[in-house]
Design a protein around this motif. Sequence first.
Motif, mmCIF file in Angstrom:
data_model
loop_
_atom_site.group_PDB
_atom_site.id
_atom_site.type_symbol
_atom_site.label_atom_id
_atom_site.label_comp_id
_atom_site.label_asym_id
_atom_site.label_seq_id
_atom_site.Cartn_x
_atom_site.Cartn_y
_atom_site.Cartn_z
ATOM 1 N N ARG A 79 -35.833 36.113 28.234
ATOM 2 C CA ARG A 79 -37.023 36.309 27.397
ATOM 3 C C ARG A 79 -36.556 36.701 26.004
ATOM 4 N NH1 ARG A 79 -42.760 38.150 28.311
ATOM 5 N NH2 ARG A 79 -43.302 39.429 26.515
ATOM 6 N N TRP A 122 -43.224 35.932 21.810
ATOM 7 C CA TRP A 122 -42.130 35.790 22.761
ATOM 8 C C TRP A 122 -42.084 34.371 23.330
ATOM 9 C CZ3 TRP A 122 -43.367 34.263 27.648
ATOM 10 C CH2 TRP A 122 -44.700 34.427 28.041
ATOM 11 N N ALA A 162 -39.805 32.257 26.760
ATOM 12 C CA ALA A 162 -38.939 32.470 27.921
ATOM 13 C C ALA A 162 -38.315 31.153 28.365
ATOM 14 C CB ALA A 162 -39.737 33.093 29.062
#
Length: 138
Positions: A81, A127, A129
Motif C-alpha cells: 500500500r 492511496w 495498492a
Amino acid sequence: MDETMQLSLLRERFYRRERRSVPAAREFVRGAVTDWGFGARLDDVLLCVSELATNALVHGVLPGRGYLVRLLLEEGGVALRVEVHDSGSGQPGVREPDGESGRGLLLVAAVADRWGVGERKPGKIVWCAFEQGCLSAR
C-alpha cells in the motif's frame, strides 16, 4: 511477530514542497519496493508514486508545508500500500483530462489494483495498492 519484524513492514518519509521532492520520493519507494521483493511491480508502483506525489505537490500542499509518503507491506507480504498524505482540502477524483493535465488519477486507476482517498485532519490521504500475484497486464 516481534517488534523488529513489524517495523520493517512500514516505511515513511516527509518531503518539502519543492520540485525535487518527486524524484526523491520515487527513489525512496524504489529502495523499499526492491528490499521487499516487489520488483515485478516496480514500474507500476513508481508511476503511481510520481502521480500521487505530483498531485500532492501541485494541489495539496500549501506553501511552507510538505507531504508524507508512507509504504506498508500488508497481508503477510503479498500486498503493498502506497499512501501520500497532504494537508490540502478537496476531494481528488478521476476526471476527464484537460490539455496537458488531469491524467494523474486516471493513470493510478489504470495501473494500481486498488486506490482511494481517506480522511486526515487536516487534509487527505490518497492511496493505491498492489498485490504481488497480480502483475499488471495493462
